[in-house]
Write a protein that holds these residues in place. Structure first.
Motif, PDB file in Angstrom:
ATOM      1  N   LYS A 257       0.844  -1.191   0.000  1.00  0.00           N
ATOM      2  CA  LYS A 257       0.000   0.000   0.000  1.00  0.00           C
ATOM      3  C   LYS A 257       0.879   1.239   0.000  1.00  0.00           C
ATOM      4  O   LYS A 257       1.699   1.447   0.890  1.00  0.00           O
ATOM      5  CB  LYS A 257      -0.896  -0.004   1.242  1.00  0.00           C
ATOM      6  CG  LYS A 257      -1.875   1.162   1.276  1.00  0.00           C
ATOM      7  CD  LYS A 257      -2.727   1.096   2.532  1.00  0.00           C
ATOM      8  CE  LYS A 257      -3.669   2.298   2.577  1.00  0.00           C
ATOM      9  NZ  LYS A 257      -4.490   2.294   3.822  1.00  0.00           N
ATOM     10  N   ARG A 258       0.705   2.056  -1.026  1.00  0.00           N
ATOM     11  CA  ARG A 258       1.525   3.254  -1.128  1.00  0.00           C
ATOM     12  C   ARG A 258       0.823   4.425  -0.448  1.00  0.00           C
ATOM     13  O   ARG A 258      -0.398   4.553  -0.514  1.00  0.00           O
ATOM     14  CB  ARG A 258       1.802   3.582  -2.596  1.00  0.00           C
ATOM     15  CG  ARG A 258       2.669   2.543  -3.287  1.00  0.00           C
ATOM     16  CD  ARG A 258       3.048   2.976  -4.678  1.00  0.00           C
ATOM     17  NE  ARG A 258       1.896   3.061  -5.554  1.00  0.00           N
ATOM     18  CZ  ARG A 258       1.954   3.500  -6.814  1.00  0.00           C
ATOM     19  NH1 ARG A 258       3.101   3.898  -7.314  1.00  0.00           N
ATOM     20  NH2 ARG A 258       0.881   3.537  -7.557  1.00  0.00           N
ATOM     21  N   PRO A 259       1.597   5.290   0.214  1.00  0.00           N
ATOM     22  CA  PRO A 259       0.977   6.428   0.905  1.00  0.00           C
ATOM     23  C   PRO A 259       0.443   7.438  -0.092  1.00  0.00           C
ATOM     24  O   PRO A 259       0.917   7.521  -1.225  1.00  0.00           O
ATOM     25  CB  PRO A 259       2.145   7.017   1.703  1.00  0.00           C
ATOM     26  CG  PRO A 259       3.361   6.639   0.923  1.00  0.00           C
ATOM     27  CD  PRO A 259       3.056   5.282   0.340  1.00  0.00           C
ATOM     28  N   PRO A 260      -0.578   8.231   0.301  1.00  0.00           N
ATOM     29  CA  PRO A 260      -1.074   9.285  -0.587  1.00  0.00           C
ATOM     30  C   PRO A 260       0.005  10.342  -0.794  1.00  0.00           C
ATOM     31  O   PRO A 260       0.905  10.487   0.043  1.00  0.00           O
ATOM     32  CB  PRO A 260      -2.266   9.857   0.186  1.00  0.00           C
ATOM     33  CG  PRO A 260      -1.978   9.543   1.615  1.00  0.00           C
ATOM     34  CD  PRO A 260      -1.259   8.234   1.602  1.00  0.00           C
ATOM     35  N   ILE A 261      -0.087  11.060  -1.916  1.00  0.00           N
ATOM     36  CA  ILE A 261       0.909  12.098  -2.193  1.00  0.00           C
ATOM     37  C   ILE A 261       0.908  13.140  -1.073  1.00  0.00           C
ATOM     38  O   ILE A 261       1.955  13.563  -0.593  1.00  0.00           O
ATOM     39  CB  ILE A 261       0.635  12.760  -3.564  1.00  0.00           C
ATOM     40  CG1 ILE A 261       0.881  11.735  -4.678  1.00  0.00           C
ATOM     41  CG2 ILE A 261       1.515  13.983  -3.764  1.00  0.00           C
ATOM     42  CD1 ILE A 261       0.556  12.241  -6.059  1.00  0.00           C
ATOM     43  N   VAL A 262      -0.273  13.563  -0.660  1.00  0.00           N
ATOM     44  CA  VAL A 262      -0.404  14.468   0.488  1.00  0.00           C
ATOM     45  C   VAL A 262      -1.320  13.799   1.503  1.00  0.00           C
ATOM     46  O   VAL A 262      -2.507  13.626   1.233  1.00  0.00           O
ATOM     47  CB  VAL A 262      -0.986  15.842   0.069  1.00  0.00           C
ATOM     48  CG1 VAL A 262      -1.045  16.761   1.282  1.00  0.00           C
ATOM     49  CG2 VAL A 262      -0.151  16.473  -1.035  1.00  0.00           C
ATOM     50  N   PRO A 263      -0.805  13.387   2.657  1.00  0.00           N
ATOM     51  CA  PRO A 263      -1.632  12.720   3.658  1.00  0.00           C
ATOM     52  C   PRO A 263      -2.819  13.583   4.091  1.00  0.00           C
ATOM     53  O   PRO A 263      -2.749  14.826   4.055  1.00  0.00           O
ATOM     54  CB  PRO A 263      -0.662  12.493   4.827  1.00  0.00           C
ATOM     55  CG  PRO A 263       0.685  12.498   4.201  1.00  0.00           C
ATOM     56  CD  PRO A 263       0.606  13.469   3.062  1.00  0.00           C
ATOM     57  N   VAL A 264      -3.877  12.935   4.531  1.00  0.00           N
ATOM     58  CA  VAL A 264      -5.112  13.635   4.898  1.00  0.00           C
ATOM     59  C   VAL A 264      -4.862  14.649   6.011  1.00  0.00           C
ATOM     60  O   VAL A 264      -5.402  15.762   5.985  1.00  0.00           O
ATOM     61  CB  VAL A 264      -6.191  12.618   5.330  1.00  0.00           C
ATOM     62  CG1 VAL A 264      -7.428  13.342   5.868  1.00  0.00           C
ATOM     63  CG2 VAL A 264      -6.586  11.719   4.164  1.00  0.00           C
ATOM     64  N   PHE A 265      -4.024  14.287   6.992  1.00  0.00           N
ATOM     65  CA  PHE A 265      -3.824  15.228   8.095  1.00  0.00           C
ATOM     66  C   PHE A 265      -3.067  16.477   7.653  1.00  0.00           C
ATOM     67  O   PHE A 265      -3.262  17.561   8.218  1.00  0.00           O
ATOM     68  CB  PHE A 265      -3.123  14.536   9.280  1.00  0.00           C
ATOM     69  CG  PHE A 265      -1.662  14.266   9.102  1.00  0.00           C
ATOM     70  CD1 PHE A 265      -0.716  15.164   9.548  1.00  0.00           C
ATOM     71  CD2 PHE A 265      -1.218  13.097   8.490  1.00  0.00           C
ATOM     72  CE1 PHE A 265       0.640  14.906   9.400  1.00  0.00           C
ATOM     73  CE2 PHE A 265       0.114  12.830   8.347  1.00  0.00           C
ATOM     74  CZ  PHE A 265       1.055  13.740   8.788  1.00  0.00           C
ATOM     75  N   ILE A 266      -2.230  16.357   6.635  1.00  0.00           N
ATOM     76  CA  ILE A 266      -1.542  17.542   6.103  1.00  0.00           C
ATOM     77  C   ILE A 266      -2.530  18.433   5.345  1.00  0.00           C
ATOM     78  O   ILE A 266      -2.464  19.667   5.432  1.00  0.00           O
ATOM     79  CB  ILE A 266      -0.376  17.119   5.189  1.00  0.00           C
ATOM     80  CG1 ILE A 266       0.739  16.462   6.024  1.00  0.00           C
ATOM     81  CG2 ILE A 266       0.183  18.310   4.418  1.00  0.00           C
ATOM     82  CD1 ILE A 266       1.403  17.397   7.022  1.00  0.00           C
ATOM     83  N   ILE A 267      -3.463  17.814   4.631  1.00  0.00           N
ATOM     84  CA  ILE A 267      -4.525  18.584   3.970  1.00  0.00           C
ATOM     85  C   ILE A 267      -5.344  19.336   5.019  1.00  0.00           C
ATOM     86  O   ILE A 267      -5.672  20.516   4.861  1.00  0.00           O
ATOM     87  CB  ILE A 267      -5.428  17.662   3.133  1.00  0.00           C
ATOM     88  CG1 ILE A 267      -4.626  17.051   1.971  1.00  0.00           C
ATOM     89  CG2 ILE A 267      -6.644  18.423   2.592  1.00  0.00           C
ATOM     90  CD1 ILE A 267      -5.378  15.994   1.193  1.00  0.00           C
ATOM     91  N   GLY A 268      -5.666  18.638   6.113  1.00  0.00           N
ATOM     92  CA  GLY A 268      -6.396  19.281   7.203  1.00  0.00           C
ATOM     93  C   GLY A 268      -5.609  20.427   7.816  1.00  0.00           C
ATOM     94  O   GLY A 268      -6.166  21.493   8.122  1.00  0.00           O
ATOM     95  N   PHE A 269      -4.311  20.235   7.995  1.00  0.00           N
ATOM     96  CA  PHE A 269      -3.425  21.273   8.530  1.00  0.00           C
ATOM     97  C   PHE A 269      -3.453  22.516   7.638  1.00  0.00           C
ATOM     98  O   PHE A 269      -3.640  23.644   8.109  1.00  0.00           O
ATOM     99  CB  PHE A 269      -2.015  20.698   8.631  1.00  0.00           C
ATOM    100  CG  PHE A 269      -0.915  21.708   8.857  1.00  0.00           C
ATOM    101  CD1 PHE A 269      -0.684  22.234  10.115  1.00  0.00           C
ATOM    102  CD2 PHE A 269      -0.089  22.107   7.817  1.00  0.00           C
ATOM    103  CE1 PHE A 269       0.334  23.154  10.334  1.00  0.00           C
ATOM    104  CE2 PHE A 269       0.931  23.012   8.016  1.00  0.00           C
ATOM    105  CZ  PHE A 269       1.145  23.544   9.280  1.00  0.00           C
ATOM    106  N   LEU A 270      -3.303  22.324   6.325  1.00  0.00           N
ATOM    107  CA  LEU A 270      -3.315  23.447   5.380  1.00  0.00           C
ATOM    108  C   LEU A 270      -4.684  24.119   5.333  1.00  0.00           C
ATOM    109  O   LEU A 270      -4.782  25.350   5.192  1.00  0.00           O
ATOM    110  CB  LEU A 270      -2.912  22.965   3.987  1.00  0.00           C
ATOM    111  CG  LEU A 270      -1.451  22.504   3.834  1.00  0.00           C
ATOM    112  CD1 LEU A 270      -1.219  21.899   2.466  1.00  0.00           C
ATOM    113  CD2 LEU A 270      -0.497  23.668   4.072  1.00  0.00           C
ATOM    114  N   ALA A 271      -5.748  23.315   5.458  1.00  0.00           N
ATOM    115  CA  ALA A 271      -7.100  23.878   5.468  1.00  0.00           C
ATOM    116  C   ALA A 271      -7.295  24.796   6.677  1.00  0.00           C
ATOM    117  O   ALA A 271      -7.911  25.869   6.580  1.00  0.00           O
ATOM    118  CB  ALA A 271      -8.139  22.758   5.480  1.00  0.00           C
ATOM    119  N   MET A 272      -6.754  24.384   7.820  1.00  0.00           N
ATOM    120  CA  MET A 272      -6.853  25.213   9.027  1.00  0.00           C
ATOM    121  C   MET A 272      -6.053  26.504   8.871  1.00  0.00           C
ATOM    122  O   MET A 272      -6.481  27.576   9.311  1.00  0.00           O
ATOM    123  CB  MET A 272      -6.348  24.428  10.237  1.00  0.00           C
ATOM    124  CG  MET A 272      -7.281  23.327  10.694  1.00  0.00           C
ATOM    125  SD  MET A 272      -8.840  23.976  11.347  1.00  0.00           S
ATOM    126  CE  MET A 272      -9.544  22.467  12.033  1.00  0.00           C
TER     127      MET A 272
END
Length: 344
Positions: A257-272
């Motif tokens: 299983k390959r990791p996503p290019i941008v992990p979900v928690f980093i997307i959440g961090f940038l959204a905040m």
């Protein structure tokens, strides 16, 4: 038959009950540790709740044998709650404050992070250490301490021992930097603002930066925090780059299983970050986010501390400590040189 079916609890309820039984003991222990850390911090403001929490975890796990029932909840806190804490960390960043540092200082911050990571990786290779362990130390010391270690761990092949070692080193060497930077700044004749810039550019954890900024005094605290937040912002692109590299290196391996290019928690961090930077959020919401971030990260630090066995740290040998010391000096040196060039 129908009466019997009606009496059976719904599947979701059963699953929820089982999950509660599984995770509750460990999470309750983490919550108790957070409460203790917050109380100690209210009395000794110079001590970060994160540092207190990880110290509690290390002390507890080395003095008593924790019940096996606490393990699932502790593991959940060390991984999931830590990432959630990173998301809330985004509420502390405002793009305009970072941009106000100016292009030259922003370039210095990029050099601090890039130079710190690359230099630490090279030194780790010379010391013949495992690349996964070196990478966690490099990112933790160059970006934002334990939060960076957690972020990078999610997109690499690091094991739990590597994570715990990197976090422990961040705590030890970052804490040593709290009195060292103010003292060295005075020795070098730096004013409060320049010492604040140096503290923000070189110290590992944001809580440690706040402590050092308070010791320096004057206008040091404000600029130190903004510089540190700019370093934290670089966590997102660094994790994205490492994730792409991990996907590329895993290509062709069946069943991996390959990791996503941008992990979900980093997307959440940038959204905040975007939310805080574009909307005039009520102060109570920002403060609530800060409290949530502190609580979640403190719980995660306690959980990580519970994985630190003193005998295992002693068994690591001198190389991780040599690398941590060298990385600390490297990051501080790049920061000081860059600030000297910008403010010459």
């Amino acid at each position: 038959m129908s009466t019997q079916t009606q009496q059976e609890p719904p599947t979701t309820t059963r699953h929820g009950t089982l999950a509660l039984k599984k995770y509750a003991p460990g999470l309750l222990l983490c919550a108790a540790a957070v409460a203790v850390a917050m109380i100690v911090n209210s009395v000794l403001a110079g001590l970060s709740p994160l540092i207190i929490a990880i110290a509690l975890g290390i002390a507890l796990t080395n003095m008593v044998r924790l019940p096996a029932t606490t393990a699932p909840g502790i593991n959940l806190a060390a991984k999931k709650l830590l990432r959630l804490g990173i998301v809330f960390l985004g509420l502390q960043l405002v793009f305009s404050d970072i941009i106000a540092l100016g292009a030259p200082m922003l370039a210095v911050i990029v050099c601090i992070v890039a130079g710190g990571i690359v230099g630490t990786l090279l030194m780790g290779r010379l010391l013949k250490m495992r690349r996964s362990q070196v990478l966690l130390i490099a990112c933790g010391f160059s970006i934002c301490g334990a939060a960076a270690v957690a972020g990078v761990e999610g997109v690499t092949d690091s094991d739990e021992e590597d994570v715990v070692t990197a976090v422990a080193l961040v705590v030890v060497f970052g804490t040593l930097m709290i009195p060292a930077i103010p003292f060295a700044g005075r020795l070098l004749g730096l004013g409060p603002e320049l010492s604040g810039l140096w503290a923000g550019g070189s110290i590992h954890e944001i809580a440690q930066v706040v402590a050092a900024g308070g010791i320096i005094g004057g206008g040091a605290l404000g600029v130190a925090v903004v510089v540190k937040l700019a370093r934290i912002l670089l966590l997102a692109p660094v994790v994205a780059i490492l994730s792409v590299r991990q996907r590329h290196s895993g290509r062709g391996k069946a069943g991996e299983k390959r990791p996503p290019i941008v992990p979900v928690f980093i997307i959440g961090f940038l959204a905040m970050v975007a939310l805080r930077s574009t909307l005039d959020l009520p102060e109570v919401l920002v403060q609530g986010g800060g409290l949530a971030q502190t609580g979640l990260l403190s719980a995660a630090m306690f959980a990580l501390g519970c994985g630190v066995k003193i005998r295992n740290l002693i068994g690591l040998g001198a190389r991780p400590f040599i690398l941590a010391a060298a990385s600390t000096v490297l990051v501080a040196g790049i920061a000081l040189a860059g600030i000297g060039l910008v403010h010459a």
